[in-house]
Design a protein around this motif. Structure first.
Motif, PDB file in Angstrom:
ATOM      1  N   SER A  73       0.903  -1.335  -0.074  1.00 16.56           N
ATOM      2  CA  SER A  73       0.073   0.061  -0.114  1.00 16.56           C
ATOM      3  C   SER A  73       0.970   1.381   0.050  1.00 16.56           C
ATOM      4  CB  SER A  73      -1.012  -0.031   0.993  1.00 16.56           C
ATOM      5  OG  SER A  73      -1.836  -1.019   1.166  1.00 16.56           O
ATOM      6  N   ILE A  74       1.808   1.027   0.737  1.00 18.32           N
ATOM      7  CA  ILE A  74       2.936   2.272   0.866  1.00 18.32           C
ATOM      8  C   ILE A  74       3.390   2.521  -0.650  1.00 18.32           C
ATOM      9  CG2 ILE A  74       4.924   3.064   1.799  1.00 18.32           C
ATOM     10  CD1 ILE A  74       3.724   1.934   4.529  1.00 18.32           C
ATOM     11  N   ASN A  75       4.105   1.487  -1.304  1.00 11.36           N
ATOM     12  CA  ASN A  75       4.534   1.527  -2.467  1.00 11.36           C
ATOM     13  C   ASN A  75       3.467   2.030  -3.470  1.00 11.36           C
ATOM     14  OD1 ASN A  75       7.027   0.511  -1.723  1.00 11.36           O
ATOM     15  ND2 ASN A  75       6.523  -1.593  -2.149  1.00 11.36           N
ATOM     16  N   TRP A  76       2.330   1.647  -3.305  1.00 10.87           N
ATOM     17  CA  TRP A  76       1.040   2.001  -4.379  1.00 10.87           C
ATOM     18  C   TRP A  76       1.094   3.611  -4.223  1.00 10.87           C
ATOM     19  CZ3 TRP A  76      -3.200   4.914  -4.419  1.00 10.87           C
ATOM     20  CH2 TRP A  76      -3.926   4.619  -5.663  1.00 10.87           C
ATOM     21  N   LEU A  77       1.143   4.262  -3.106  1.00  4.10           N
ATOM     22  CA  LEU A  77       1.186   5.501  -2.656  1.00  4.10           C
ATOM     23  C   LEU A  77       2.163   6.272  -3.318  1.00  4.10           C
ATOM     24  CD1 LEU A  77      -0.191   5.845   1.018  1.00  4.10           C
ATOM     25  CD2 LEU A  77      -1.489   6.408  -1.306  1.00  4.10           C
ATOM     26  N   ARG A  78       3.461   5.866  -3.373  1.00  9.31           N
ATOM     27  CA  ARG A  78       4.626   6.412  -3.919  1.00  9.31           C
ATOM     28  C   ARG A  78       4.513   6.355  -5.389  1.00  9.31           C
ATOM     29  NH1 ARG A  78       8.599   3.024  -0.152  1.00  9.31           N
ATOM     30  NH2 ARG A  78       8.634   4.533   1.891  1.00  9.31           N
ATOM     31  N   ALA A  79       4.016   5.415  -5.968  1.00 15.37           N
ATOM     32  CA  ALA A  79       3.820   5.232  -7.495  1.00 15.37           C
ATOM     33  C   ALA A  79       2.915   6.137  -7.921  1.00 15.37           C
ATOM     34  CB  ALA A  79       3.240   3.861  -7.741  1.00 15.37           C
ATOM     35  N   ARG A  80       1.666   6.157  -7.034  1.00 19.68           N
ATOM     36  CA  ARG A  80       0.508   7.200  -7.426  1.00 19.68           C
ATOM     37  C   ARG A  80       1.090   8.659  -7.502  1.00 19.68           C
ATOM     38  NH1 ARG A  80      -4.632   7.933  -4.032  1.00 19.68           N
ATOM     39  NH2 ARG A  80      -3.056   9.015  -2.525  1.00 19.68           N
ATOM     40  N   ARG A  81       2.088   9.010  -6.472  1.00 11.83           N
ATOM     41  CA  ARG A  81       2.795  10.238  -6.586  1.00 11.83           C
ATOM     42  C   ARG A  81       3.668  10.512  -7.731  1.00 11.83           C
ATOM     43  NH1 ARG A  81       2.812   9.836  -0.598  1.00 11.83           N
ATOM     44  NH2 ARG A  81       4.934   8.928  -0.859  1.00 11.83           N
ATOM     45  N   ARG A  83       3.333   8.949 -10.743  1.00  5.14           N
ATOM     46  CA  ARG A  83       2.357   8.998 -11.863  1.00  5.14           C
ATOM     47  C   ARG A  83       1.759  10.294 -12.029  1.00  5.14           C
ATOM     48  NH1 ARG A  83       0.614   3.994  -9.875  1.00  5.14           N
ATOM     49  NH2 ARG A  83      -1.163   4.884  -9.052  1.00  5.14           N
ATOM     50  N   GLU A  84       1.343  10.928 -10.752  1.00  8.47           N
ATOM     51  CA  GLU A  84       0.840  12.496 -10.896  1.00  8.47           C
ATOM     52  C   GLU A  84       1.694  13.397 -11.343  1.00  8.47           C
ATOM     53  OE1 GLU A  84      -0.520  12.766  -6.750  1.00  8.47           O
ATOM     54  OE2 GLU A  84      -2.451  11.645  -7.166  1.00  8.47           O
ATOM     55  N   ARG A  85       2.952  13.126 -11.202  1.00  8.39           N
ATOM     56  CA  ARG A  85       4.065  13.979 -11.479  1.00  8.39           C
ATOM     57  C   ARG A  85       4.326  13.687 -13.267  1.00  8.39           C
ATOM     58  NH1 ARG A  85       7.161  12.849  -6.828  1.00  8.39           N
ATOM     59  NH2 ARG A  85       8.352  11.370  -7.845  1.00  8.39           N
ATOM     60  N   LEU A  86       4.183  12.487 -13.464  1.00  9.34           N
ATOM     61  CA  LEU A  86       4.479  12.430 -14.895  1.00  9.34           C
ATOM     62  C   LEU A  86       3.336  12.710 -15.938  1.00  9.34           C
ATOM     63  CD1 LEU A  86       6.107   8.795 -14.658  1.00  9.34           C
ATOM     64  CD2 LEU A  86       7.129  11.142 -15.351  1.00  9.34           C
ATOM     65  N   HIS A  87       1.990  12.691 -15.260  1.00  9.06           N
ATOM     66  CA  HIS A  87       0.870  12.702 -16.072  1.00  9.06           C
ATOM     67  C   HIS A  87       0.196  13.789 -15.539  1.00  9.06           C
ATOM     68  CE1 HIS A  87       1.450   9.001 -17.966  1.00  9.06           C
ATOM     69  NE2 HIS A  87       1.511   8.415 -17.092  1.00  9.06           N
ATOM     70  N   HIS A  88       0.762  14.995 -15.077  1.00  8.97           N
ATOM     71  CA  HIS A  88       0.143  16.296 -14.669  1.00  8.97           C
ATOM     72  C   HIS A  88      -0.541  16.924 -15.983  1.00  8.97           C
ATOM     73  CE1 HIS A  88      -0.736  19.834 -12.488  1.00  8.97           C
ATOM     74  NE2 HIS A  88      -0.263  20.479 -13.603  1.00  8.97           N
ATOM     75  N   TRP A 125       8.142   0.942 -16.750  1.00  7.35           N
ATOM     76  CA  TRP A 125       6.917   0.902 -16.570  1.00  7.35           C
ATOM     77  C   TRP A 125       6.484   0.442 -15.278  1.00  7.35           C
ATOM     78  CZ3 TRP A 125       2.766  -2.646 -15.680  1.00  7.35           C
ATOM     79  CH2 TRP A 125       1.614  -2.343 -15.622  1.00  7.35           C
ATOM     80  N   LEU A 126       7.118  -0.930 -14.839  1.00 10.17           N
ATOM     81  CA  LEU A 126       6.635  -1.503 -13.602  1.00 10.17           C
ATOM     82  C   LEU A 126       7.465  -0.654 -12.441  1.00 10.17           C
ATOM     83  CD1 LEU A 126       7.780  -5.275 -14.631  1.00 10.17           C
ATOM     84  CD2 LEU A 126       5.366  -4.066 -13.973  1.00 10.17           C
ATOM     85  N   ARG A 127       8.581  -0.010 -12.484  1.00  9.26           N
ATOM     86  CA  ARG A 127       9.188   0.585 -11.519  1.00  9.26           C
ATOM     87  C   ARG A 127       8.531   2.198 -11.192  1.00  9.26           C
ATOM     88  NH1 ARG A 127      11.533   0.513  -6.652  1.00  9.26           N
ATOM     89  NH2 ARG A 127      12.870   2.386  -6.401  1.00  9.26           N
ATOM     90  N   GLU A 128       8.205   2.718 -12.287  1.00 16.35           N
ATOM     91  CA  GLU A 128       7.888   4.135 -12.342  1.00 16.35           C
ATOM     92  C   GLU A 128       6.479   4.433 -12.329  1.00 16.35           C
ATOM     93  OE1 GLU A 128      10.062   6.523 -11.602  1.00 16.35           O
ATOM     94  OE2 GLU A 128      11.791   5.224 -12.247  1.00 16.35           O
ATOM     95  N   MET A 129       5.747   3.375 -12.859  1.00 20.02           N
ATOM     96  CA  MET A 129       4.085   3.549 -13.211  1.00 20.02           C
ATOM     97  C   MET A 129       3.575   2.643 -11.872  1.00 20.02           C
ATOM     98  SD  MET A 129       4.185   5.878 -15.216  1.00 20.02           S
ATOM     99  CE  MET A 129       2.545   6.393 -15.411  1.00 20.02           C
ATOM    100  N   ARG A 130       3.979   1.548 -11.735  1.00 26.26           N
ATOM    101  CA  ARG A 130       3.393   0.641 -10.633  1.00 26.26           C
ATOM    102  C   ARG A 130       4.007   0.472  -9.499  1.00 26.26           C
ATOM    103  NH1 ARG A 130      -1.405  -0.540 -11.354  1.00 26.26           N
ATOM    104  NH2 ARG A 130      -0.918  -2.601 -10.512  1.00 26.26           N
ATOM    105  N   GLY A 131       5.223   1.097  -9.469  1.00 28.87           N
ATOM    106  CA  GLY A 131       5.798   1.171  -7.965  1.00 28.87           C
ATOM    107  C   GLY A 131       6.413  -0.103  -7.425  1.00 28.87           C
ATOM    108  N   TYR A 132       6.694  -1.049  -8.295  1.00 28.89           N
ATOM    109  CA  TYR A 132       7.308  -2.536  -7.977  1.00 28.89           C
ATOM    110  C   TYR A 132       8.718  -2.011  -7.550  1.00 28.89           C
ATOM    111  CZ  TYR A 132       3.444  -4.862  -9.716  1.00 28.89           C
ATOM    112  OH  TYR A 132       2.218  -5.696  -9.867  1.00 28.89           O
ATOM    113  N   SER A 133       9.259  -3.096  -6.516  1.00 31.99           N
ATOM    114  CA  SER A 133      10.648  -2.771  -6.215  1.00 31.99           C
ATOM    115  C   SER A 133      11.479  -3.679  -7.223  1.00 31.99           C
ATOM    116  CB  SER A 133      10.773  -3.668  -4.719  1.00 31.99           C
ATOM    117  OG  SER A 133      10.389  -4.839  -4.862  1.00 31.99           O
TER     118      SER A 133
END
Length: 170
Positions: A73-81, A83-88, A125-133
């Motif tokens: 969940s924490i990783n998902w929040l980081r990925a959302r941030r 994504r928001e920066r990339l897709h402003h 994509w997996l790292r920057e957009m989905r937030g996977y380790s």
């Protein structure tokens, strides 16, 4: 002291037993029911694809899953941030010129991304957009963790070079 290894419960049993609890954990952290469902589906999908080899006897499956849900969940929040920066999206009150610049930046970025290798694009994509380790990406793509790191670095570098060649600067 010997530590017994507990067998990991069958996936369907684990899902049936802990899905509701997992949703509560994710909802509490990400703050939205739909987003929490996405996190839970991600976690259980990863477990279905590659279940852990065994759990140390220090924690139950429920305790272990709780920790995985919190971290995911924490990783998902980081990925959302990210994504928001990339897709402003340009604000509606932005001038037509500002909207055109934003659309052009998006188009240029997509073209630059198309110039990196398939593996680099997947890792990016997996790292920057989905937030996977890194270990999660290595597992999903079935490549060594070192390859994940180098593909990510080279993909970022190649995309940046493409953007700079098109006249875009940081």
């Amino acid at each position: 002291m010997d530590v017994a290894v507990l067998p990991f419960p069958a996936f369907t049993e684990l899902y049936r037993q802990y899905r509701t609890r997992a949703l509560r954990i994710a909802r509490r952290i990400v703050g939205d029911a739909d987003d929490a469902e996405d996190v839970v589906q991600d976690v259980f999908t990863r477990l279905a694809l590659r279940p852990p080899q065994g759990l140390e006897g220090r924690a139950s499956s429920g305790t272990w899953l709780h920790r995985v849900m919190v971290n995911s969940s924490i990783n998902w929040l980081r990925a959302r941030r990210r994504r928001e920066r990339l897709h402003h999206e340009p604000e509606e009150s932005a001038s037509p010129e500002g909207q055109a610049v934003g659309a052009e930046m998006q188009r240029q970025f997509e073209q630059a991304l198309a110039r990196v290798s398939e593996q680099q694009r997947q890792v990016l994509w997996l790292r920057e957009m989905r937030g996977y380790s890194y270990p999660e990406i290595a597992t999903l793509l079935r490549i060594p963790e070192g390859t994940v790191k180098s593909a990510l670095h080279r993909g970022r570098q190649r995309a940046q070079e493409e953007l700079e060649a098109r006249g875009w600067r940081r």
